[in-house]
Design an enzyme around this catalytic site. Structure first.
Site, PDB file in Angstrom:
ATOM      1  CE  LYS A  10     -35.821 -19.274 -12.010  1.00  0.00           C
ATOM      2  NZ  LYS A  10     -34.657 -19.643 -11.159  1.00  0.00           N
ATOM      3  CE1 TYR A  50     -31.976 -14.659 -11.612  1.00  0.00           C
ATOM      4  CE2 TYR A  50     -32.052 -15.574 -13.821  1.00  0.00           C
ATOM      5  CZ  TYR A  50     -32.549 -15.502 -12.530  1.00  0.00           C
ATOM      6  OH  TYR A  50     -33.631 -16.281 -12.162  1.00  0.00           O
ATOM      7  CG  PHE A  58     -25.225 -19.687  -9.361  1.00  0.00           C
ATOM      8  CD1 PHE A  58     -26.150 -18.788  -9.888  1.00  0.00           C
ATOM      9  CD2 PHE A  58     -24.864 -19.551  -8.032  1.00  0.00           C
ATOM     10  CE1 PHE A  58     -26.692 -17.778  -9.103  1.00  0.00           C
ATOM     11  CE2 PHE A  58     -25.411 -18.534  -7.237  1.00  0.00           C
ATOM     12  CZ  PHE A  58     -26.327 -17.652  -7.783  1.00  0.00           C
ATOM     13  NE  ARG A  86     -38.047 -14.812  -2.625  1.00  0.00           N
ATOM     14  CZ  ARG A  86     -36.907 -15.108  -3.271  1.00  0.00           C
ATOM     15  NH1 ARG A  86     -36.751 -14.769  -4.554  1.00  0.00           N
ATOM     16  NH2 ARG A  86     -35.934 -15.734  -2.683  1.00  0.00           N
ATOM     17  CB  THR A  92     -32.871 -20.684  -3.659  1.00  0.00           C
ATOM     18  OG1 THR A  92     -33.186 -19.344  -3.280  1.00  0.00           O
ATOM     19  CG2 THR A  92     -32.129 -20.695  -4.993  1.00  0.00           C
ATOM     20  CG  ASN A 113     -35.197 -22.537  -8.890  1.00  0.00           C
ATOM     21  OD1 ASN A 113     -35.398 -21.976  -9.957  1.00  0.00           O
ATOM     22  ND2 ASN A 113     -34.531 -21.969  -7.902  1.00  0.00           N
ATOM     23  CD  GLU A 127     -36.240  -9.263 -10.477  1.00  0.00           C
ATOM     24  OE1 GLU A 127     -37.348  -9.742 -10.164  1.00  0.00           O
ATOM     25  OE2 GLU A 127     -35.153  -9.683 -10.011  1.00  0.00           O
TER      26      GLU A 127
HETATM   27  N1  UDP Z   1     -28.982 -20.744  -8.446  1.00  0.00           N
HETATM   28  C1  UDP Z   1     -28.145 -21.787  -8.768  1.00  0.00           C
HETATM   29  N2  UDP Z   1     -27.248 -22.223  -7.821  1.00  0.00           N
HETATM   30  C2  UDP Z   1     -27.160 -21.657  -6.586  1.00  0.00           C
HETATM   31  C3  UDP Z   1     -28.017 -20.596  -6.267  1.00  0.00           C
HETATM   32  C4  UDP Z   1     -28.923 -20.149  -7.218  1.00  0.00           C
HETATM   33  O1  UDP Z   1     -28.192 -22.322  -9.863  1.00  0.00           O
HETATM   34  O2  UDP Z   1     -26.325 -22.109  -5.773  1.00  0.00           O
HETATM   35  C5  UDP Z   1     -29.944 -20.261  -9.459  1.00  0.00           C
HETATM   36  C6  UDP Z   1     -31.396 -20.684  -9.170  1.00  0.00           C
HETATM   37  O3  UDP Z   1     -32.048 -20.908 -10.417  1.00  0.00           O
HETATM   38  C7  UDP Z   1     -31.930 -19.445  -8.476  1.00  0.00           C
HETATM   39  C8  UDP Z   1     -31.223 -18.327  -9.260  1.00  0.00           C
HETATM   40  O4  UDP Z   1     -29.920 -18.843  -9.473  1.00  0.00           O
HETATM   41  O5  UDP Z   1     -33.348 -19.391  -8.552  1.00  0.00           O
HETATM   42  C9  UDP Z   1     -31.120 -17.001  -8.553  1.00  0.00           C
HETATM   43  O6  UDP Z   1     -30.566 -17.206  -7.277  1.00  0.00           O
HETATM   44  P1  UDP Z   1     -31.150 -16.445  -5.993  1.00  0.00           P
HETATM   45  O7  UDP Z   1     -30.164 -16.664  -4.885  1.00  0.00           O
HETATM   46  O8  UDP Z   1     -31.492 -15.041  -6.352  1.00  0.00           O
HETATM   47  O9  UDP Z   1     -32.457 -17.310  -5.641  1.00  0.00           O
HETATM   48  P2  UDP Z   1     -34.022 -17.024  -5.809  1.00  0.00           P
HETATM   49  O10 UDP Z   1     -34.255 -15.575  -5.487  1.00  0.00           O
HETATM   50  O11 UDP Z   1     -34.406 -17.385  -7.227  1.00  0.00           O
HETATM   51  O12 UDP Z   1     -34.672 -17.960  -4.815  1.00  0.00           O
END
Ligand code: UDP
Length: 140
Positions: A10, A50, A58, A86, A92, A113, A127
């Site tokens: 990112k 997204y 968010f 993962r 996350t 992150n 994707e």
């Molecule tokens: N995110 C955020 N706040 C939250 C949850 C997610 O800003 O409470 C952001 C974070 O950058 C995350 C992305 O949204 O990586 C996508 O969320 P997802 O739940 O799909 O998590 P990931 O698959 O990236 O772990």
């Protein structure tokens, strides 16, 4: 089973000089990188990527962040690579991420992150196709 997944370093990861570190972790884990490029997404492109999160609180902040600077998009290939990526990424929220994971070691914020990774075969297919055509993926 050999799978493919989409990984993104990112904009925070790129800005902080973490491209090499993240790539090293994939290579050290025996994961093959079969496509790779830099992109600077527009807001609209980030919103499309997204779209599944469009109702989440968010969403605006996330798509602003994801379009704030260059990112590195990669297709990773290997056995069980969706889950293995993962695992390397960590949870996350970096505060919940296991020790030694990318997010635990480098994330600064639940949003910033460092990495994205597809979470299932169907999302991986969507994707990967969002960023790459078949000629941009080696062997594929
Ligand atoms: N995110 C955020 N706040 C939250 C949850 C997610 O800003 O409470 C952001 C974070 O950058 C995350 C992305 O949204 O990586 C996508 O969320 P997802 O739940 O799909 O998590 P990931 O698959 O990236 O772990």
């Amino acid at each position: 089973m050999t799978e493919r997944t989409l990984s993104i370093i990112k904009p925070d990861g790129v800005a902080r000089g973490l491209i090499g570190e993240v790539v090293k972790r994939f290579e050290s884990a025996g994961i093959r990188i079969v496509a790779m490029k830099m992109v600077h997404m527009t807001r609209t492109q980030a919103e499309g990527f997204y779209a599944v999160h469009r109702e989440r609180p968010f969403f605006d902040s996330l798509t602003t962040f994801m379009s704030s600077g260059p990112a590195v998009v990669m297709v990773l290939e290997g056995d069980n690579v969706i889950a293995r990526n993962r695992e390397l990424m960590g949870a996350t929220n970096f505060k919940d991420a296991a020790e030694g994971t990318i997010r635990r070691d480098f994330a600064t914020d639940i949003e910033k992150n460092v990495v994205h990774g597809s979470d299932a075969p169907e999302t991986a297919a969507f994707e990967i196709a969002y960023f790459f055509n078949q000629f941009e993926i080696v062997g594929g």
